[in-house]
Design a protein around this motif. Structure first.
Motif, PDB file in Angstrom:
ATOM      1  N   CYS A   7       0.862  -1.349   0.102  1.00  0.00           N
ATOM      2  CA  CYS A   7       0.194   0.523   0.144  1.00  0.00           C
ATOM      3  C   CYS A   7       0.814   1.390  -0.133  1.00  0.00           C
ATOM      4  N   PRO A   8       1.088   2.338  -0.836  1.00  0.00           N
ATOM      5  CA  PRO A   8       1.759   3.200  -1.079  1.00  0.00           C
ATOM      6  C   PRO A   8       1.448   4.236  -1.010  1.00  0.00           C
ATOM      7  N   GLY A   9       2.134   5.299  -0.367  1.00  0.00           N
ATOM      8  CA  GLY A   9       1.907   6.323  -0.719  1.00  0.00           C
ATOM      9  C   GLY A   9       2.379   7.637  -0.017  1.00  0.00           C
ATOM     10  N   SER A  10       2.864   8.718  -0.429  1.00  0.00           N
ATOM     11  CA  SER A  10       3.696   9.802   0.682  1.00  0.00           C
ATOM     12  C   SER A  10       3.026   9.707   2.055  1.00  0.00           C
ATOM     13  N   PHE A  11       2.118   9.665   2.182  1.00  0.00           N
ATOM     14  CA  PHE A  11       1.283   9.966   3.860  1.00  0.00           C
ATOM     15  C   PHE A  11       2.079  10.950   4.959  1.00  0.00           C
ATOM     16  N   ASP A  12       1.798  11.977   3.997  1.00  0.00           N
ATOM     17  CA  ASP A  12       2.807  13.651   4.953  1.00  0.00           C
ATOM     18  C   ASP A  12       0.972  14.441   5.047  1.00  0.00           C
ATOM     19  N   PRO A  13       0.806  13.863   6.495  1.00  0.00           N
ATOM     20  CA  PRO A  13       0.532  12.870   7.353  1.00  0.00           C
ATOM     21  C   PRO A  13      -0.718  11.893   6.834  1.00  0.00           C
ATOM     22  N   VAL A  14      -0.334  10.930   6.878  1.00  0.00           N
ATOM     23  CA  VAL A  14      -1.568   9.671   7.799  1.00  0.00           C
ATOM     24  C   VAL A  14      -2.852  10.236   8.260  1.00  0.00           C
ATOM     25  N   THR A  15      -3.323   9.771   7.283  1.00  0.00           N
ATOM     26  CA  THR A  15      -4.951  10.164   7.315  1.00  0.00           C
ATOM     27  C   THR A  15      -6.107   9.298   7.770  1.00  0.00           C
ATOM     28  N   LEU A  16      -6.850   9.201   8.932  1.00  0.00           N
ATOM     29  CA  LEU A  16      -8.011   7.947   8.998  1.00  0.00           C
ATOM     30  C   LEU A  16      -8.051   7.433   7.630  1.00  0.00           C
ATOM     31  N   GLY A  17      -8.578   8.020   6.437  1.00  0.00           N
ATOM     32  CA  GLY A  17      -8.911   7.595   5.204  1.00  0.00           C
ATOM     33  C   GLY A  17      -7.910   6.409   4.930  1.00  0.00           C
ATOM     34  N   VAL A  32       0.614  -6.425   4.713  1.00  0.00           N
ATOM     35  CA  VAL A  32       0.716  -5.788   4.370  1.00  0.00           C
ATOM     36  C   VAL A  32       1.614  -4.788   3.926  1.00  0.00           C
ATOM     37  N   ILE A  33       2.089  -4.412   3.196  1.00  0.00           N
ATOM     38  CA  ILE A  33       4.226  -3.205   3.798  1.00  0.00           C
ATOM     39  C   ILE A  33       2.971  -2.099   2.720  1.00  0.00           C
ATOM     40  N   VAL A  34       2.859  -1.603   4.166  1.00  0.00           N
ATOM     41  CA  VAL A  34       2.897   0.292   3.435  1.00  0.00           C
ATOM     42  C   VAL A  34       4.095   1.106   3.274  1.00  0.00           C
ATOM     43  N   ALA A  35       4.007   1.050   1.989  1.00  0.00           N
ATOM     44  CA  ALA A  35       5.594   1.617   1.501  1.00  0.00           C
ATOM     45  C   ALA A  35       5.441   3.532   1.635  1.00  0.00           C
ATOM     46  N   VAL A  36       5.947   3.952   2.397  1.00  0.00           N
ATOM     47  CA  VAL A  36       6.582   5.714   2.118  1.00  0.00           C
ATOM     48  C   VAL A  36       6.872   5.834   1.013  1.00  0.00           C
ATOM     49  N   LEU A  37       6.670   6.825   0.029  1.00  0.00           N
ATOM     50  CA  LEU A  37       7.383   6.982  -0.908  1.00  0.00           C
ATOM     51  C   LEU A  37       8.447   8.451  -1.371  1.00  0.00           C
ATOM     52  N   HIS A  38       9.589   7.920  -0.953  1.00  0.00           N
ATOM     53  CA  HIS A  38      10.929   9.727  -0.938  1.00  0.00           C
ATOM     54  C   HIS A  38      10.276   9.400  -2.333  1.00  0.00           C
TER      55      HIS A  38
END
Length: 159
Positions: A7-17, A32-38
């Motif tokens: 589950c990729p994303g920038s997550f800047d920041p992570v929300t309840l969505g 599930v690997i939550v992957a923060v993108l550079h």
């Protein structure tokens, strides 16, 4: 065989969505690997390390969720992790065009990897990290749209 999804994303920041999609993905896949993108094209509020830490805290009650970060092409990261799926959340029809293009190129580069689109819970369909940052910048209460750890981090960033 263990089913692994990224589950990729920038997550800047992570929300309840975001958490809604991650939680629902964790109920479908073994891992599930939550992957923060550079993402070099964005100027993030939180560093990658901060975002990873915030996500780790926010997902600590989900035993089959791991948080990581990556550079480069998502499809290369997914292959490296031996995942068979990518999870993407859709808030509105406007998200679909971009997501369809991304899924199509990922399918071309990784024919064995599927993209799963999940519709965001209606309660969060208006929500984006950008909106959260804009509201938090003016010291408005965001505690009902982000995890508690993120709400505290936002207050600290904007003090």
């Amino acid at each position: 065989m263990t089913s692994i999804a990224v589950c990729p994303g920038s997550f800047d920041p992570v929300t309840l969505g975001h958490l809604d999609i991650i939680t629902r993905g964790a109920s479908v896949f073994d891992k599930v690997i939550v992957a923060v993108l550079h993402n070099r094209n964005k100027q993030p509020l939180f560093t990658v390390e901060e975002r990873v830490a915030l996500l780790q805290e926010a997902t600590k009650d989900l035993p089959n969720v791991e948080v990581d970060s990556f550079n480069g092409l998502l499809i290369d990261y997914v292959k490296d992790k031996k995942a068979k799926a990518i999870i993407r959340g859709l808030r509105a029809v406007s998200d679909f065009e971009y997501e369809m293009q991304a899924a199509s190129i990922n399918k071309k580069l990784g024919p064995d990897i599927e993209t799963f689109f999940m519709m965001t819970n209606n309660r969060y369909s208006y929500l984006s990290s950008s909106i959260v940052k804009e509201v938090a910048k003016y010291q408005a209460d965001v505690s009902d749209i982000v995890p508690e750890v993120v709400a505290k981090a936002l207050v600290k960033k904007f003090q």
